[in-house]
Design a protein around this motif. Structure first.
Motif, PDB file in Angstrom:
ATOM      1  N   TYR A  65      59.600 -26.583  29.088  1.00 33.94           N
ATOM      2  CA  TYR A  65      60.627 -26.508  27.903  1.00 33.94           C
ATOM      3  C   TYR A  65      61.284 -25.331  27.842  1.00 33.94           C
ATOM      4  O   TYR A  65      62.639 -25.270  27.585  1.00 33.94           O
ATOM      5  CB  TYR A  65      59.858 -26.894  26.649  1.00 33.94           C
ATOM      6  CG  TYR A  65      59.525 -28.697  26.488  1.00 33.94           C
ATOM      7  CD1 TYR A  65      60.412 -29.448  26.346  1.00 33.94           C
ATOM      8  CD2 TYR A  65      58.158 -28.918  26.862  1.00 33.94           C
ATOM      9  CE1 TYR A  65      60.360 -30.804  26.079  1.00 33.94           C
ATOM     10  CE2 TYR A  65      58.050 -30.225  26.792  1.00 33.94           C
ATOM     11  CZ  TYR A  65      58.820 -31.206  26.682  1.00 33.94           C
ATOM     12  OH  TYR A  65      58.626 -32.691  26.280  1.00 33.94           O
ATOM     13  N   ALA A  66      60.609 -24.285  27.823  1.00 31.24           N
ATOM     14  CA  ALA A  66      61.353 -23.032  27.570  1.00 31.24           C
ATOM     15  C   ALA A  66      62.261 -22.728  28.607  1.00 31.24           C
ATOM     16  O   ALA A  66      63.400 -22.202  28.426  1.00 31.24           O
ATOM     17  CB  ALA A  66      60.292 -21.851  27.480  1.00 31.24           C
ATOM     18  N   LEU A  67      62.250 -23.165  29.935  1.00 30.34           N
ATOM     19  CA  LEU A  67      62.880 -22.816  31.079  1.00 30.34           C
ATOM     20  C   LEU A  67      64.047 -24.091  31.200  1.00 30.34           C
ATOM     21  O   LEU A  67      64.609 -23.892  31.999  1.00 30.34           O
ATOM     22  CB  LEU A  67      62.367 -22.904  32.355  1.00 30.34           C
ATOM     23  CG  LEU A  67      61.337 -21.780  32.693  1.00 30.34           C
ATOM     24  CD1 LEU A  67      60.768 -21.642  33.934  1.00 30.34           C
ATOM     25  CD2 LEU A  67      62.097 -20.277  32.578  1.00 30.34           C
ATOM     26  N   ASN A 104      67.877 -24.193  19.388  1.00 32.01           N
ATOM     27  CA  ASN A 104      66.946 -24.123  20.408  1.00 32.01           C
ATOM     28  C   ASN A 104      65.318 -24.718  19.799  1.00 32.01           C
ATOM     29  O   ASN A 104      64.442 -24.491  20.306  1.00 32.01           O
ATOM     30  CB  ASN A 104      66.610 -22.828  20.872  1.00 32.01           C
ATOM     31  CG  ASN A 104      67.846 -22.122  21.746  1.00 32.01           C
ATOM     32  OD1 ASN A 104      68.425 -22.982  22.427  1.00 32.01           O
ATOM     33  ND2 ASN A 104      67.911 -20.888  21.677  1.00 32.01           N
ATOM     34  N   GLY A 105      65.712 -25.630  18.882  1.00 33.18           N
ATOM     35  CA  GLY A 105      64.574 -26.217  17.958  1.00 33.18           C
ATOM     36  C   GLY A 105      63.606 -27.097  18.818  1.00 33.18           C
ATOM     37  O   GLY A 105      62.250 -26.637  18.935  1.00 33.18           O
ATOM     38  N   ALA A 106      64.175 -27.754  19.928  1.00 34.49           N
ATOM     39  CA  ALA A 106      63.016 -28.359  20.979  1.00 34.49           C
ATOM     40  C   ALA A 106      62.315 -27.585  21.509  1.00 34.49           C
ATOM     41  O   ALA A 106      61.033 -27.667  21.783  1.00 34.49           O
ATOM     42  CB  ALA A 106      64.064 -29.436  21.509  1.00 34.49           C
ATOM     43  N   VAL A 107      62.928 -26.290  22.082  1.00 27.40           N
ATOM     44  CA  VAL A 107      62.057 -25.469  22.870  1.00 27.40           C
ATOM     45  C   VAL A 107      61.119 -24.598  21.998  1.00 27.40           C
ATOM     46  O   VAL A 107      59.826 -24.727  22.319  1.00 27.40           O
ATOM     47  CB  VAL A 107      63.233 -24.368  23.791  1.00 27.40           C
ATOM     48  CG1 VAL A 107      62.421 -23.371  24.175  1.00 27.40           C
ATOM     49  CG2 VAL A 107      64.051 -24.985  24.702  1.00 27.40           C
ATOM     50  N   THR A 109      59.999 -25.759  18.908  1.00 31.93           N
ATOM     51  CA  THR A 109      58.784 -26.590  18.864  1.00 31.93           C
ATOM     52  C   THR A 109      57.886 -26.793  19.844  1.00 31.93           C
ATOM     53  O   THR A 109      56.575 -26.883  19.689  1.00 31.93           O
ATOM     54  CB  THR A 109      59.454 -28.164  18.613  1.00 31.93           C
ATOM     55  OG1 THR A 109      60.317 -27.878  17.340  1.00 31.93           O
ATOM     56  CG2 THR A 109      58.495 -28.797  18.078  1.00 31.93           C
ATOM     57  N   ALA A 110      58.259 -26.773  21.109  1.00 27.76           N
ATOM     58  CA  ALA A 110      57.145 -27.000  22.197  1.00 27.76           C
ATOM     59  C   ALA A 110      56.435 -25.944  22.498  1.00 27.76           C
ATOM     60  O   ALA A 110      55.241 -25.903  22.539  1.00 27.76           O
ATOM     61  CB  ALA A 110      58.068 -27.397  23.619  1.00 27.76           C
ATOM     62  N   LEU A 111      57.052 -24.728  22.415  1.00 25.43           N
ATOM     63  CA  LEU A 111      56.294 -23.382  22.617  1.00 25.43           C
ATOM     64  C   LEU A 111      55.266 -23.346  21.556  1.00 25.43           C
ATOM     65  O   LEU A 111      53.939 -22.978  21.902  1.00 25.43           O
ATOM     66  CB  LEU A 111      57.136 -22.109  22.581  1.00 25.43           C
ATOM     67  CG  LEU A 111      58.065 -22.034  24.137  1.00 25.43           C
ATOM     68  CD1 LEU A 111      58.982 -20.905  23.820  1.00 25.43           C
ATOM     69  CD2 LEU A 111      57.178 -21.996  25.106  1.00 25.43           C
ATOM     70  N   PHE A 112      55.681 -23.488  20.228  1.00 24.50           N
ATOM     71  CA  PHE A 112      54.802 -23.323  19.064  1.00 24.50           C
ATOM     72  C   PHE A 112      53.611 -24.107  19.351  1.00 24.50           C
ATOM     73  O   PHE A 112      52.703 -23.881  18.977  1.00 24.50           O
ATOM     74  CB  PHE A 112      55.555 -23.424  17.962  1.00 24.50           C
ATOM     75  CG  PHE A 112      54.567 -23.214  16.482  1.00 24.50           C
ATOM     76  CD1 PHE A 112      54.516 -21.985  16.321  1.00 24.50           C
ATOM     77  CD2 PHE A 112      54.029 -24.323  15.951  1.00 24.50           C
ATOM     78  CE1 PHE A 112      53.664 -21.664  15.183  1.00 24.50           C
ATOM     79  CE2 PHE A 112      53.284 -24.248  15.052  1.00 24.50           C
ATOM     80  CZ  PHE A 112      53.044 -22.570  14.382  1.00 24.50           C
ATOM     81  N   ASN A 113      54.157 -25.521  19.192  1.00 25.07           N
ATOM     82  CA  ASN A 113      52.828 -26.673  19.144  1.00 25.07           C
ATOM     83  C   ASN A 113      51.934 -26.635  20.418  1.00 25.07           C
ATOM     84  O   ASN A 113      50.725 -26.731  20.341  1.00 25.07           O
ATOM     85  CB  ASN A 113      53.471 -27.894  19.203  1.00 25.07           C
ATOM     86  CG  ASN A 113      54.075 -28.148  17.403  1.00 25.07           C
ATOM     87  OD1 ASN A 113      53.283 -28.133  16.754  1.00 25.07           O
ATOM     88  ND2 ASN A 113      55.509 -27.913  17.523  1.00 25.07           N
ATOM     89  N   TYR A 114      52.570 -26.312  21.758  1.00 24.12           N
ATOM     90  CA  TYR A 114      51.757 -26.322  22.876  1.00 24.12           C
ATOM     91  C   TYR A 114      50.840 -25.077  22.957  1.00 24.12           C
ATOM     92  O   TYR A 114      49.925 -25.081  23.333  1.00 24.12           O
ATOM     93  CB  TYR A 114      52.573 -26.813  24.139  1.00 24.12           C
ATOM     94  CG  TYR A 114      52.889 -28.294  24.380  1.00 24.12           C
ATOM     95  CD1 TYR A 114      52.213 -29.432  23.594  1.00 24.12           C
ATOM     96  CD2 TYR A 114      53.897 -28.494  25.191  1.00 24.12           C
ATOM     97  CE1 TYR A 114      52.676 -30.547  23.906  1.00 24.12           C
ATOM     98  CE2 TYR A 114      54.133 -29.909  25.370  1.00 24.12           C
ATOM     99  CZ  TYR A 114      53.628 -30.798  24.743  1.00 24.12           C
ATOM    100  OH  TYR A 114      53.912 -32.173  24.958  1.00 24.12           O
ATOM    101  N   GLY A 115      51.728 -24.295  22.449  1.00 23.92           N
ATOM    102  CA  GLY A 115      50.840 -22.613  22.692  1.00 23.92           C
ATOM    103  C   GLY A 115      49.817 -22.844  21.517  1.00 23.92           C
ATOM    104  O   GLY A 115      48.606 -22.053  21.786  1.00 23.92           O
ATOM    105  N   LEU A 116      49.749 -23.336  20.441  1.00 27.21           N
ATOM    106  CA  LEU A 116      48.881 -23.275  19.091  1.00 27.21           C
ATOM    107  C   LEU A 116      47.692 -24.260  20.089  1.00 27.21           C
ATOM    108  O   LEU A 116      46.574 -24.221  19.948  1.00 27.21           O
ATOM    109  CB  LEU A 116      49.352 -24.000  18.140  1.00 27.21           C
ATOM    110  CG  LEU A 116      48.335 -23.850  16.903  1.00 27.21           C
ATOM    111  CD1 LEU A 116      48.055 -22.444  16.544  1.00 27.21           C
ATOM    112  CD2 LEU A 116      49.269 -24.723  15.935  1.00 27.21           C
ATOM    113  N   GLY A 117      48.068 -25.336  20.832  1.00 26.24           N
ATOM    114  CA  GLY A 117      47.083 -26.280  21.391  1.00 26.24           C
ATOM    115  C   GLY A 117      46.374 -25.659  22.309  1.00 26.24           C
ATOM    116  O   GLY A 117      45.206 -25.621  22.438  1.00 26.24           O
TER     117      GLY A 117
END
Length: 134
Positions: A65-67, A104-107, A109-117
């Motif tokens: 997602y970040a890339l 950049n909300g989708a990026v 959100t993905a970084l925060f939630n998957y990183g936290l997981g």
């Protein structure tokens, strides 16, 4: 028929010969507790490795997602699908822990939630490993 003191000492302690059996060179068989400790060690390593792999899957999906990777690519689809399976439902992007609304909300959100997981998997894996390991 009286024996001298030297003759009696020789009879009591014979000199060592080549025919005298040596001490066994093999160690004693492992005890049951040692075998159980080895099994627990192997299981603890396995749990830690599984948790690391799951955290890595979430990190790779967040990285896609970040890339802004091509979502039509097979590897990107695989990473994102695996992350959807392993996000435990708590870190899902459809119902995230924290959602961002900016451009950049989708990026984010993905970084925060998957990183936290991923962090949760690593912490959980380390705790379980310490509990299982002898």
């Amino acid at each position: 028929m009286a024996e001298s003191k030297d003759e009696r000492d020789e009879k009591v302690t014979p000199p060592p010969t080549a025919a005298t059996p040596a001490a066994p060179a093999t160690p004693a068989a492992p005890t049951r507790s040692l075998a159980v400790a080895r099994v627990r060690d192997i299981v603890a390593r396995g749990v830690w490795i599984v948790c690391m792999v799951l955290a890595l899957v979430l990190a790779i999906a967040a990285f896609t997602y970040a890339l802004e990777a091509n979502s039509d690519n097979g590897l990107v689809k695989l990473a994102r699908d695996l992350a959807d399976v392993f996000d435990l439902g708590f870190f899902d992007l459809d119902n995230p822990v924290k959602a961002f609304d900016d451009p950049n909300g989708a990026v984010k959100t993905a970084l925060f939630n998957y990183g936290l997981g991923a962090v949760v998997y690593l912490v959980l894996g380390r705790i379980l490993e310490r509990i299982i390991r002898p």
